[in-house]
Every structure is written in structure tokens, then in C-alpha cells.
Write a protein that holds these residues in place. Structure first.
Motif, PDB file in Angstrom:
ATOM      1  N   VAL A 743     -12.091 -10.424  20.394  1.00  0.00           N
ATOM      2  CA  VAL A 743     -13.543 -10.409  20.574  1.00  0.00           C
ATOM      3  C   VAL A 743     -14.186 -11.649  19.951  1.00  0.00           C
ATOM      4  N   LYS A 744     -13.848 -11.938  18.697  1.00  0.00           N
ATOM      5  CA  LYS A 744     -14.444 -13.081  17.992  1.00  0.00           C
ATOM      6  C   LYS A 744     -14.112 -14.396  18.694  1.00  0.00           C
ATOM      7  N   LYS A 745     -12.844 -14.521  19.147  1.00  0.00           N
ATOM      8  CA  LYS A 745     -12.448 -15.776  19.790  1.00  0.00           C
ATOM      9  C   LYS A 745     -13.187 -15.977  21.105  1.00  0.00           C
ATOM     10  N   ILE A 746     -13.336 -14.906  21.915  1.00  0.00           N
ATOM     11  CA  ILE A 746     -14.080 -15.018  23.180  1.00  0.00           C
ATOM     12  C   ILE A 746     -15.509 -15.469  22.919  1.00  0.00           C
ATOM     13  N   ILE A 747     -16.162 -14.821  21.984  1.00  0.00           N
ATOM     14  CA  ILE A 747     -17.581 -15.113  21.720  1.00  0.00           C
ATOM     15  C   ILE A 747     -17.765 -16.528  21.195  1.00  0.00           C
ATOM     16  N   GLU A 748     -16.923 -16.934  20.247  1.00  0.00           N
ATOM     17  CA  GLU A 748     -17.087 -18.267  19.665  1.00  0.00           C
ATOM     18  C   GLU A 748     -16.669 -19.357  20.641  1.00  0.00           C
ATOM     19  N   GLU A 749     -15.685 -19.081  21.516  1.00  0.00           N
ATOM     20  CA  GLU A 749     -15.303 -20.055  22.542  1.00  0.00           C
ATOM     21  C   GLU A 749     -16.479 -20.340  23.480  1.00  0.00           C
ATOM     22  N   LYS A 750     -17.315 -19.335  23.725  1.00  0.00           N
ATOM     23  CA  LYS A 750     -18.462 -19.511  24.625  1.00  0.00           C
ATOM     24  C   LYS A 750     -19.699 -20.025  23.900  1.00  0.00           C
ATOM     25  N   GLY A 751     -19.613 -20.240  22.587  1.00  0.00           N
ATOM     26  CA  GLY A 751     -20.734 -20.795  21.849  1.00  0.00           C
ATOM     27  C   GLY A 751     -21.624 -19.761  21.205  1.00  0.00           C
ATOM     28  N   GLY A 752     -21.167 -18.501  21.103  1.00  0.00           N
ATOM     29  CA  GLY A 752     -21.964 -17.460  20.460  1.00  0.00           C
ATOM     30  C   GLY A 752     -21.469 -17.159  19.051  1.00  0.00           C
ATOM     31  N   ILE A 753     -22.032 -16.133  18.447  1.00  0.00           N
ATOM     32  CA  ILE A 753     -21.601 -15.690  17.120  1.00  0.00           C
ATOM     33  C   ILE A 753     -21.502 -14.169  17.129  1.00  0.00           C
ATOM     34  N   ILE A 754     -20.712 -13.620  16.196  1.00  0.00           N
ATOM     35  CA  ILE A 754     -20.621 -12.172  16.018  1.00  0.00           C
ATOM     36  C   ILE A 754     -20.608 -11.866  14.525  1.00  0.00           C
ATOM     37  N   TYR A 755     -21.289 -10.796  14.128  1.00  0.00           N
ATOM     38  CA  TYR A 755     -21.290 -10.407  12.727  1.00  0.00           C
ATOM     39  C   TYR A 755     -21.500  -8.898  12.637  1.00  0.00           C
ATOM     40  N   ILE A 756     -21.274  -8.379  11.432  1.00  0.00           N
ATOM     41  CA  ILE A 756     -21.306  -6.927  11.201  1.00  0.00           C
ATOM     42  C   ILE A 756     -22.461  -6.585  10.263  1.00  0.00           C
ATOM     43  N   GLU A 757     -23.144  -5.491  10.583  1.00  0.00           N
ATOM     44  CA  GLU A 757     -24.100  -4.878   9.648  1.00  0.00           C
ATOM     45  C   GLU A 757     -23.631  -3.449   9.410  1.00  0.00           C
ATOM     46  N   SER A 758     -23.197  -3.180   8.187  1.00  0.00           N
ATOM     47  CA  SER A 758     -22.619  -1.859   7.922  1.00  0.00           C
ATOM     48  C   SER A 758     -22.627  -1.561   6.435  1.00  0.00           C
ATOM     49  N   VAL A 759     -22.760  -0.268   6.149  1.00  0.00           N
ATOM     50  CA  VAL A 759     -22.579   0.254   4.791  1.00  0.00           C
ATOM     51  C   VAL A 759     -21.504   1.332   4.884  1.00  0.00           C
ATOM     52  N   GLU A 760     -20.566   1.289   3.961  1.00  0.00           N
ATOM     53  CA  GLU A 760     -19.440   2.218   4.017  1.00  0.00           C
ATOM     54  C   GLU A 760     -19.933   3.668   4.072  1.00  0.00           C
ATOM     55  N   ASN A 761     -19.329   4.465   5.016  1.00  0.00           N
ATOM     56  CA  ASN A 761     -19.650   5.875   5.250  1.00  0.00           C
ATOM     57  C   ASN A 761     -20.994   6.095   5.937  1.00  0.00           C
ATOM     58  N   GLU A 762     -21.636   5.003   6.423  1.00  0.00           N
ATOM     59  CA  GLU A 762     -22.940   5.148   7.071  1.00  0.00           C
ATOM     60  C   GLU A 762     -22.961   4.498   8.444  1.00  0.00           C
ATOM     61  N   GLY A 763     -21.841   4.398   9.082  1.00  0.00           N
ATOM     62  CA  GLY A 763     -21.798   3.835  10.417  1.00  0.00           C
ATOM     63  C   GLY A 763     -21.705   2.316  10.400  1.00  0.00           C
ATOM     64  N   CYS A 764     -21.629   1.712  11.608  1.00  0.00           N
ATOM     65  CA  CYS A 764     -21.398   0.268  11.694  1.00  0.00           C
ATOM     66  C   CYS A 764     -22.080  -0.283  12.949  1.00  0.00           C
ATOM     67  N   SER A 765     -22.612  -1.526  12.861  1.00  0.00           N
ATOM     68  CA  SER A 765     -23.198  -2.225  14.014  1.00  0.00           C
ATOM     69  C   SER A 765     -22.518  -3.575  14.177  1.00  0.00           C
ATOM     70  N   PHE A 766     -21.991  -3.823  15.382  1.00  0.00           N
ATOM     71  CA  PHE A 766     -21.455  -5.137  15.735  1.00  0.00           C
ATOM     72  C   PHE A 766     -22.526  -5.842  16.580  1.00  0.00           C
ATOM     73  N   ILE A 767     -22.993  -7.014  16.097  1.00  0.00           N
ATOM     74  CA  ILE A 767     -24.053  -7.771  16.767  1.00  0.00           C
ATOM     75  C   ILE A 767     -23.468  -9.116  17.195  1.00  0.00           C
ATOM     76  N   PHE A 768     -23.593  -9.426  18.488  1.00  0.00           N
ATOM     77  CA  PHE A 768     -23.056 -10.712  18.944  1.00  0.00           C
ATOM     78  C   PHE A 768     -23.984 -11.323  19.994  1.00  0.00           C
ATOM     79  N   THR A 769     -23.895 -12.677  20.110  1.00  0.00           N
ATOM     80  CA  THR A 769     -24.694 -13.420  21.095  1.00  0.00           C
ATOM     81  C   THR A 769     -23.786 -14.059  22.115  1.00  0.00           C
ATOM     82  N   PHE A 770     -24.362 -14.244  23.307  1.00  0.00           N
ATOM     83  CA  PHE A 770     -23.637 -14.879  24.418  1.00  0.00           C
ATOM     84  C   PHE A 770     -24.596 -15.854  25.081  1.00  0.00           C
ATOM     85  N   PRO A 771     -24.181 -17.088  25.336  1.00  0.00           N
ATOM     86  CA  PRO A 771     -25.122 -18.077  25.900  1.00  0.00           C
ATOM     87  C   PRO A 771     -25.629 -17.677  27.278  1.00  0.00           C
ATOM     88  N   LYS A 772     -26.887 -18.057  27.555  1.00  0.00           N
ATOM     89  CA  LYS A 772     -27.476 -17.743  28.861  1.00  0.00           C
ATOM     90  C   LYS A 772     -26.979 -18.728  29.903  1.00  0.00           C
TER      91      LYS A 772
END
Length: 772
Positions: A743-772
Motif C-alpha cells: 500500500v505505502k509503495k503504491i501511494i508514494e510511487e504515485k506521489g501521495g502520502i499515507i499515515y495513521i491516526e490511532s490510539v491503542e484499543n480505540e480503533g484506527c484510521s488510515f489516511i492517504f492521498t492520491f494525485p488528481k
């Protein structure tokens, strides 16, 4: 011979020309500089400043020709003064007005002429600034504009010269005034000897001119006044512009008279210019002062000069008539004039003026400053002012006196000349910095090359002029020389890239534009070539091509290697898995612990096969070009969820904001599949919840995949994207540790970024961008 044309304002024009008093004067470097610059800009061998009177054209400045004048009836410039714009004759031999002109049929063999009228502020054409060539040609718009600007500078010089002549005339009047003055006026040289004295000097003192001139000044000073007189004169050495003092002077009959002196040094020669007044005849001196003031006002009006006096204690300011005229103010009472004067000064110059006045009053310092004044209509005048403090018997400054001069025209002309000169230098410098320039005649022989041409070709200018470039640069004929020649001979512009040969045998590349210059018959008579050196670019392109070829070869070898490795690694794994299944099938009553071990064995084999597939998939990212296609993101997500998320035990929310976009569908499917698969695999709640949302950012699509699972501790936010890394032990959750790294390699190869927003035991969000 045809009768020459006469302007409608001929009488006024000739009267104005005479006022300039310039005809038949000596050459001046200011005018010569303009003709040289005109010749350089217009690329002509001849340039002239031509002034036309009743029957001739006379050359104030000439460049490239020896003649000083010609009859008006055969002049080209007679036609220039008939209009306001540049008068141009591209080919005189084909022009009905000039084909039989002796300047065309004979020396100097004029073929081309262009002249800009020398037009005064009153709209009178005195003559022209013209350029001449022995070959037909046309000026560019930029050259015509430059010729007009230079013609304006000639008029400015003529105006300044006339003003200077007026000033000299005022000096003559001033000299006559001095000769007639009843004041004692003299010049003392650096040795303290009388150099010149006026008649009043001899009349008052009784000595002849011969007895005084060449005699020491101090020989006539009363012995008791020598020390004070020397002290005052010594102030001039310290920089004071004027000293005033009174001493007793011996007459020829032995008597002493009291003289009031004002003395100023010449900054160049060091001579002292002195005026003395016989204070014993005060009434006669007062009348003489009135006469001098009247004559001074007349002189000031002519020379645009004014004088002033400021009394410190009362703040009274007195101006001469010339001062009022320069400031365009009505006469005011002395106690009101000072504030009106300050109100006239430009706000940015007021502090400078105040400081000069303050220094003059506090420390007795003379000043000479330039400042601006703002008139009622908002226009600006430039002023030169010289001020001198005067002291009482206690040494206290009690008043200031000085003169002003209106230097607006001179200042504006200087600024404009500086600006235009800089503009011309900048244009030439920019061309020399950025381009390789050459000019060839109709036969292809070089007539001009700039410094960049010599630098890139490694030839000296003398080795290039008069030569055919195709004979010098060996590769030129090998790259479609015939096609290039056909294009430019037909009068069309050619653009392209040329490979040339330098003098040392090395090759260089140019991106070139060749522009034909055409005559009245639309036939090219010369060609200008403007190009840039692209040798480094060509080398870089060649290196890049080689690298891409090597990369393509390596990728092909890598794909072949991956196929072999995949096949060779999977074959034994399949055999192990098949064997395990056969054993289980053949021994249905085997002990439970043995059956569990076989299940574990088959799970490890499946993990290994998935791991091989994941590694191969990871290695292919970025090496395969994928076409863009129209993607209905919401529909795509529904398909991914239907194939991955169980029908029961999970709640899925897909936002309504997902648009239809153009992108690589297979890559986005792979990213969402991995993220949603992980959300399902690691969820630890009775009812799992997965949300997908979209937001449009400048230049990017932003996606968010959120779950209500166990979350990811902050120290693992970066680690989970590394290949083969897992948080939960593989014995607990079956995983290869490759999915998120893909996932990270695909996104960064296309010029985007991916990062995580999460607190342990409280769920997780994966946020990523993809160029238009």
C-alpha cells in the motif's frame, strides 16, 4: 534636380535654429557618443547629427564619414524634417526621390537611410539623427525606437547648450557689472598677490592697476589688522566657502580707509575672489547695492538662479525675484515666507534641509545641497542650494545667505540619459549572456558574430568573419543543410537543432532560429541566427536513453528471475501441501494432535505461498505502466467490500462524497483491498465497524479508512509499513507482513502520502492521498 520640400513653419524653424548658436561649432564628445551609439544599435557604418539651415545640411557630429556638410537640395534629411516619425529609405537606388541623387550615384554610395527628426518642445524640427549604409536594409521597430530616443537626447543636449550659452552671456553681463561696480573687486592668487583688480579698486585706493597687480595683499593691510585678517582668510582653508571681515587698507596718499570684505576661494585654482566695500561712503554703497540687485535679478532670471537671506532671531526670510519665480510663489511678508518655503519642500527631503540649516546655525557650517520642491499642481522641481552663515562680533551666527538654481531640466535629462544608457547596456548584455548570435550575408558569409559564438566554436572573430559557417563547422552539411537552405532562401524562418564542429574537433549542439532579412522585392539579403548551446542537454538525453535501455533490460531480467523463483519456490510447497492432504485423507482416524499438526503444516505452506506472491507483487510496483480509466469510486468500494467483508458481524459505511475520477483503477483497488482486509482480519469487537470517506484537496484526492478494532500504538505507526513487519504474532493472526508495505509503495510511487491516526484499543484510521 527636384526642388526640396519646405516645412510650413520654416521661418520659425530657422529662427529657433539660430537661437541655438550651434552651426559651424567644433565637435563635442557628447554628440559624438550618440552618433557612435546610433551606428552600433542600427548596425550601420555611418551616423550623423545633421542640422538644416536655409541652404545646407551641416553635421554637428559625424561617424564614418569625412564630409562636414552638403547642399540642402540633395540631402536626405530635408525629408526627415517634414514629419514626426523616423523617415526610412530601404534602398535608395530603387527610390524615385533618390535614385539619381549624387550621394547615391557617387560617394558615399548611399543605399540605406533612416533619420529621426530633432524635434524641439515647440514642435520645430531642427534636423535629424540619421544612420546610413552602403547596403540596402530595414531597421527593426526596436532600432527605430532607439533612434528616436537618441534623437531626443540630441535635442536635450542642444537645449542644455543653449542654456549654457545664456549663462555665459549672463557672465559677460556680470563682468560688465563688475567693471562698472563702485565696489572694490579683485582676485588674489594662491601666493597672496593681487592677480586682477577692477577700476573701482584703483579709483578708491589711488593706485594704478599696474601698481596693484602682482603686489602682496597684506602689504596694504594696517599692521594692527594683520592678525585678524589672516585668521579670517585661514578659515577658507578649513572648508568655509565665504569669509566676511572688515580691515583698514592703505591708500596711495598714505591714508587708511575701512573696507568690508567678502572673500571666497575657487575650489580648483585656490584663487581668492574678493569684494570690498568702502564703508565710509555708506550712502553711495547703498545705492550701488540697489543697482547691483536689479542687475542681479535680471541675471538670475536668465540663469534660473535666485538668492535669499534668513535672519535667525526673527525667522524672517527674504527672497530675490528670481527665487520667487523658481518656486512659483507670490511675494510674501518676511515673517510668513519661511513656513511657506518649508511647505514647498518635498517631504522626503525636508529632514536633509533642516539638518543643513541646523549645522549652519550651530557650528557655522556652509552647505550645498540638492532637494525637490512640490508645486501646487503636484509637479516636481529639482533645486541646487548653496548657503553661507554670517556671524556678529561675538562669533554668533546671526543670518544665513545663499543662492538657489533650478536644475530640473538638467536633472531630468541626466536621469533619462542614465536610464536609457542602462537599458541599452542591459539589452545588449542580456543578449550576449543568453544567446549565440551571428549574421550572414545573402551568400552565407559571416558578417558578425558575438562573443558567445566565438566561445562555443573556439574560433577567434577574425577567423570567422567572411567565412561560410558550413565550411567551418563540418557537421552542418550532414543534418539537412539543403532543407534548411531551401527554407531560408524562400524567406521563411527555420528552427531546429544543429550539431556543429568546434575548432578543436569537439562537437557541440545548438537549438537555432535563422531569420531572413528581406528587401523590398521580398528577397533575403542577409540572415540572422540566434541560438542556444544545448550540448549538455543532448549529452544528458543520450545518457538518459542509455540508462532507460539498461533499466528496461534489468527489469526484464528481474521479471524472468521472479518467474523462475516463483515457480521453483512454489513447486515444493505445493508438493508438501498435497502430500499432507493425502496423508489426512488416507488416515481419517489419526489422533487429534497429529491432525492438528497437519493443519498447522498446511497453514505454514499457505503462508509461504502468500509471502512469495506478496514479495513478487511488491517488486512489480512502479515498473509497469498502467493506463488511466474512469472510476466510479463508490461502486468500486462496494465491489471490494462485497468480496472481503463478511455478511454478518460487520457494519460498513461509505460516504456519499466519493466522486467519479480518472486514475489507475487496479492500484486503488489494491490499496483499498489491503486496508479493508486488515480492518476485517484484526477486528476484535462483536460488531466490527468500517468507514470509508473522501475529501478533495488542491491537486489531490484524500481517502480515509477507519475501523473500530484494537488500534495501533503510536510506536508502530511507521513500523507497520515496513515489509515483513507485523504487530500480532503470525501464530495468532496469519499474515505475511507485506500488505501495508505494498500500500505505502503504491501511494508514494504515485506521489501521495499515507499515515495513521490511532490510539491503542480505540480503533484506527488510515489516511492517504492520491494525485488528481
Amino acid at each position: 534636380m527636384k526642388k526640396y520640400p519646405i516645412p510650413e513653419n520654416e521661418v520659425k524653424r530657422l529662427e529657433a535654429l539660430k537661437k541655438y548658436s550651434v552651426m559651424d561649432t567644433l565637435s563635442e564628445k557628447e554628440y559624438d557618443a550618440i552618433t557612435q551609439l546610433a551606428s552600433f544599435i542600427c548596425k550601420t557604418p555611418i551616423a550623423l547629427v545633421s542640422l538644416i539651415d536655409e541652404d545646407r545640411q551641416w553635421f554637428k557630429s559625424r561617424f564614418g564619414i569625412d564630409a562636414t556638410e552638403t547642399p540642402r537640395e540633395i540631402s536626405f534629411c530635408q525629408y526627415t524634417i517634414m514629419g514626426d516619425e523616423v523617415f526610412e529609405v530601404p534602398n535608395a537606388t530603387e527610390d524615385l526621390l533618390f535614385s539619381d541623387n549624387p550621394l547615391v550615384t557617387g560617394n558615399p554610395d548611399i543605399r540605406f537611410y533612416a533619420g529621426a527628426p530633432l524635434r524641439t518642445k515647440e514642435g520645430l524640427n531642427m534636423g535629424s539623427l540619421c544612420v546610413i549604409d552602403t547596403e540596402p536594409k530595414n531597421l527593426s521597430d526596436e532600432q527605430k525606437n532607439a533612434l528616436k530616443l537618441l534623437a531626443d537626447q540630441v535635442v536635450t543636449l542642444l537645449d542644455s547648450r543653449m542654456k549654457h550659452s545664456d549663462f555665459l552671456e549672463s557672465q559677460k553681463e556680470l563682468q560688465n557689472f563688475i567693471e562698472l561696480s563702485k565696489d572694490l573687486v579683485c582676485i588674489a592668487n594662491v601666493n597672496g598677490l593681487f592677480y586682477k583688480v577692477n577700476p573701482a579698486f584703483t579709483k578708491v585706493l589711488g593706485y594704478s592697476k599696474e601698481e596693484l597687480e602682482g603686489t602682496a595683499f597684506v602689504d596694504f593691510v594696517h599692521p594692527d589688522d594683520l592678525a585678524d585678517t589672516s585668521k579670517e582668510v585661514e578659515k577658507l582653508v578649513t572648508g568655509e566657502l565665504t569669509v566676511s571681515f572688515v580691515n583698514r587698507f592703505r591708500c596711495k596718499n598714505g591714508d587708511y580707509i575701512a573696507l568690508s570684505w567678502n572673500t571666497s576661494p575657487d575650489p580648483i585654482t585656490g584663487n581668492l575672489y574678493c569684494i570690498a566695500r568702502n564703508v565710509t561712503e555708506e550712502k553711495a554703497a547703498e545705492q550701488n547695492l540697489i543697482d547691483r540687485a536689479n542687475l542681479l535679478n535680471e541675471s538670475q532670471n536668465i540663469a534660473k538662479i535666485g538668492s535669499w537671506k534668513y535672519t535667525i532671531k526673527s525667522h524672517d526670510l527674504i527672497w530675490s525675484e528670481g527665487h520667487y519665480q523658481i518656486f512659483e510663489m507670490d511675494n510674501l511678508p518676511a515673517d510668513q515666507l519661511f513656513q511657506a518655503f518649508k511647505n514647498r519642500i518635498h517631504p522626503d527631503d525636508l529632514e536633509k534641509m533642516d539638518k543643513s540649516t541646523e549645522n549652519a546655525i550651530k557650528i557655522g557650517e556652509s552647505f550645498k545641497i540638492k532637494y525637490r520642491i512640490v508645486l501646487n499642481d503636484g509637479s516636481i522641481k529639482h533645486i541646487l542650494e548653496i548657503g553661507q552663515p554670517f556671524k556678529n562680533e561675538k562669533g554668533e551666527v546671526i543670518e544665513l545667505k545663499g543662492i538657489i538654481q533650478d536644475i530640473t531640466e538638467i536633472t531630468v535629462a541626466e536621469q533619462e540619459l542614465i536610464r536609457k544608457s542602462k537599458e541599452i547596456r542591459d539589452i545588449r548584455s542580456a543578449l550576449d549572456e543568453s544567446a549565440i548570435v551571428s549574421i550572414s550575408d545573402k551568400n552565407g558569409l559571416l558578417t558578425y558574430v558575438n562573443e558567445n559564438f566565438c566561445t562555443v566554436s573556439k574560433y577567434e572573430e577574425a577567423e570567422l568573419i567572411g567565412k561560410n559557417q558550413r565550411d567551418i563547422t563540418g557537421y552542418f552539411v550532414k543534418v539537412g543543410a539543403k532543407a534548411i537552405l531551401n527554407t531560408i532562401v524562400n524567406g521563411d524562418i527555420w528552427k531546429g537543432e544543429i550539431r556543429n564542429l568546434a575548432k578543436d574537433g569537439s562537437c557541440y549542439w545548438e537549438r537555432m532560429t535563422i531569420v531572413p532579412f528581406k528587401d523590398d522585392q521580398n528577397r533575403p539579403y542577409q540572415y540572422i541566427s540566434i541560438s542556444t548551446d544545448i550540448t549538455d542537454q543532448k549529452i544528458a538525453e543520450e545518457n538518459l536513453t542509455n540508462v532507460l535501455k539498461n533499466l528496461e533490460k534489468k527489469n526484464k531480467e528481474l521479471d524472468e528471475f521472479a518467474y523462475v523463483v516463483s515457480h521453483d519456490l512454489k513447486a515444493p510447497l505445493r508438493a508438501i501441501n498435497n502430500l499432507a492432504e493425502w496423508i489426512v485423507e488416507d488416515m481419517p482416524t489419526m489422533p487429534q494432535d497429529v491432525s492438528s499438526n497437519f493443519d498447522l503444516l498446511r497453514g505454514r505452506v499457505l503462508r509461504m505461498e502468500n509471502l512469495i506472491n506478496g514479495v513478487l507483487e511488491y517488486s512489480r510496483i512502479g515498473r509497469v505502466e498502467i493506463e488511466h480509466e474512469t472510476i466510479d469510486l463508490k461502486s468500486m468500494l462496494h465491489q471490494v467490500i462485497d468480496s472481503i467483508v463478511p455478511k454478518t458481524g460487520f457494519e460498513v459505511i461509505i460516504g456519499d462524497e466519493f466522486p467519479i475520477i480518472e486514475s489507475e483503477k487496479i492500484l486503488l483497488e489494491q490499496v483499498f483491498s489491503n486496508l479493508i482486509s486488515n480492518a476485517v482480519k484484526y477486528n476484535d469487537k462483536l460488531i466490527g465497524k468500517i468507514e470509508c470517506h473522501y475529501e478533495s484537496l488542491p491537486g489531490y484526492h484524500q481517502f480515509t479508512v477507519t475501523d473500530n478494532g484494537p488500534g495501533i500504538a503510536e510506536e508502530y505507526h511507521q513500523k507497520v509499513f515496513k515489509i515483513f513487519q507485523t504487530i500480532v504474532a503470525r501464530d495468532v493472526k496469519e499474515s505475511t507482513g507485506v500488505g501495508l508495505s505494498i500500500v505505502k509503495k503504491i501511494i508514494e510511487e504515485k506521489g501521495g502520502i499515507i499515515y495513521i491516526e490511532s490510539v491503542e484499543n480505540e480503533g484506527c484510521s488510515f489516511i492517504f492521498t492520491f494525485p488528481k
